[in-house]
Design a protein around this motif. Sequence first.
Motif, PDB file in Angstrom:
ATOM      1  N   GLY A  79       0.800  -1.213   0.000  1.00 36.02           N
ATOM      2  CA  GLY A  79       0.000   0.000   0.000  1.00 36.02           C
ATOM      3  C   GLY A  79       0.835   1.266   0.000  1.00 36.02           C
ATOM      4  O   GLY A  79       0.389   2.303  -0.442  1.00 36.02           O
ATOM      5  N   GLY A  80       2.049   1.184   0.519  1.00 38.90           N
ATOM      6  CA  GLY A  80       2.918   2.349   0.560  1.00 38.90           C
ATOM      7  C   GLY A  80       4.046   2.275  -0.447  1.00 38.90           C
ATOM      8  O   GLY A  80       4.498   3.283  -0.971  1.00 38.90           O
ATOM      9  N   ALA A  81       4.502   1.073  -0.725  1.00 32.94           N
ATOM     10  CA  ALA A  81       5.609   0.877  -1.658  1.00 32.94           C
ATOM     11  C   ALA A  81       5.455  -0.483  -2.328  1.00 32.94           C
ATOM     12  O   ALA A  81       4.686  -1.330  -1.864  1.00 32.94           O
ATOM     13  N   THR A  82       6.153  -0.665  -3.432  1.00 36.25           N
ATOM     14  CA  THR A  82       6.152  -1.944  -4.131  1.00 36.25           C
ATOM     15  C   THR A  82       7.595  -2.361  -4.381  1.00 36.25           C
ATOM     16  O   THR A  82       8.503  -1.521  -4.385  1.00 36.25           O
ATOM     17  N   TYR A 126      -7.004 -17.321   6.479  1.00 32.29           N
ATOM     18  CA  TYR A 126      -5.796 -17.124   7.275  1.00 32.29           C
ATOM     19  C   TYR A 126      -5.008 -15.928   6.777  1.00 32.29           C
ATOM     20  O   TYR A 126      -4.821 -15.740   5.588  1.00 32.29           O
ATOM     21  N   MET A 127      -4.554 -15.101   7.712  1.00 32.61           N
ATOM     22  CA  MET A 127      -3.635 -14.020   7.380  1.00 32.61           C
ATOM     23  C   MET A 127      -2.710 -13.831   8.577  1.00 32.61           C
ATOM     24  O   MET A 127      -3.195 -13.676   9.699  1.00 32.61           O
ATOM     25  N   PRO A 128      -1.397 -13.890   8.357  1.00 32.17           N
ATOM     26  CA  PRO A 128      -0.482 -13.691   9.478  1.00 32.17           C
ATOM     27  C   PRO A 128      -0.749 -12.357  10.163  1.00 32.17           C
ATOM     28  O   PRO A 128      -1.093 -11.369   9.510  1.00 32.17           O
ATOM     29  N   LYS A 129      -0.595 -12.330  11.482  1.00 36.47           N
ATOM     30  CA  LYS A 129      -0.881 -11.127  12.255  1.00 36.47           C
ATOM     31  C   LYS A 129      -0.054  -9.942  11.771  1.00 36.47           C
ATOM     32  O   LYS A 129      -0.563  -8.832  11.680  1.00 36.47           O
ATOM     33  N   LYS A 136      -3.670  -2.924   8.059  1.00 34.76           N
ATOM     34  CA  LYS A 136      -4.468  -1.972   8.840  1.00 34.76           C
ATOM     35  C   LYS A 136      -3.764  -0.629   8.911  1.00 34.76           C
ATOM     36  O   LYS A 136      -4.389   0.420   8.764  1.00 34.76           O
ATOM     37  N   LYS A 137      -2.445  -0.672   9.122  1.00 37.52           N
ATOM     38  CA  LYS A 137      -1.663   0.556   9.237  1.00 37.52           C
ATOM     39  C   LYS A 137      -1.696   1.356   7.934  1.00 37.52           C
ATOM     40  O   LYS A 137      -1.732   2.575   7.947  1.00 37.52           O
ATOM     41  N   GLN A 138      -1.669   0.648   6.799  1.00 40.57           N
ATOM     42  CA  GLN A 138      -1.671   1.305   5.497  1.00 40.57           C
ATOM     43  C   GLN A 138      -3.078   1.678   5.036  1.00 40.57           C
ATOM     44  O   GLN A 138      -3.240   2.321   4.011  1.00 40.57           O
ATOM     45  N   TYR A 145     -11.619  -9.992   5.736  1.00 47.64           N
ATOM     46  CA  TYR A 145     -10.403 -10.809   5.686  1.00 47.64           C
ATOM     47  C   TYR A 145     -10.441 -11.950   6.698  1.00 47.64           C
ATOM     48  O   TYR A 145     -10.082 -13.057   6.410  1.00 47.64           O
ATOM     49  N   GLY A 146     -10.877 -11.656   7.909  1.00 48.61           N
ATOM     50  CA  GLY A 146     -10.869 -12.679   8.953  1.00 48.61           C
ATOM     51  C   GLY A 146     -12.211 -13.338   9.166  1.00 48.61           C
ATOM     52  O   GLY A 146     -12.406 -14.089  10.111  1.00 48.61           O
ATOM     53  N   ALA A 147     -13.190 -13.064   8.304  1.00 53.09           N
ATOM     54  CA  ALA A 147     -14.540 -13.582   8.492  1.00 53.09           C
ATOM     55  C   ALA A 147     -14.595 -15.079   8.237  1.00 53.09           C
ATOM     56  O   ALA A 147     -13.995 -15.591   7.310  1.00 53.09           O
TER      57      ALA A 147
END
Length: 161
Positions: A79-82, A126-129, A136-138, A145-147
């Motif tokens: 989201g901020g860089a690639t 599944y998504m690693p914390k 979330k930060k970006q 996602y976690g549903a």
Amino acid sequence: MTRKQRRLTLIGCALVVLAIAAGLVLNALRDSIVFFSTPSMVAEKHLGPGKRFRLGGLVEQGSLKRGDNLAVTFTVGDGGATLPVAYKGILPDLFREGQGVVAEGALDASGVFRADTVLAKHDETYMPKDVADALKKQGHWKDDYGAKPSASAAPTQGAMR
């Protein structure tokens, strides 16, 4: 010196040696303790070519290109860089654009991340914390996602027969 004083001195010296050894180990592993670095973290740290690390993020839509002899290139973003990634080998079955990925390797002189291992996310829920926190930060976190799959989507008992 009494016997008790010698024993306490020996225990004290052993604790000091143990503390120094633990400090040296933690200092050596300081940069390796992080599970992975996002493309934004790589840009901030200005990592040089040849330094091995784990890169984590989402595979950008439309970036996956397959070449000859199992060569694959794609872009990982947060989201901020690639960061462009080159990999030669068989990709995991769950690997696809728009999904989470963790790749191990190093940057080359041209700024391309040369991966020797690519890991895809486990399943659709599944998504690693660390990945979730970075999203979330970006501001790229989606509420679903976690549903868990809804009960109405589950097959009924009669349908299983």
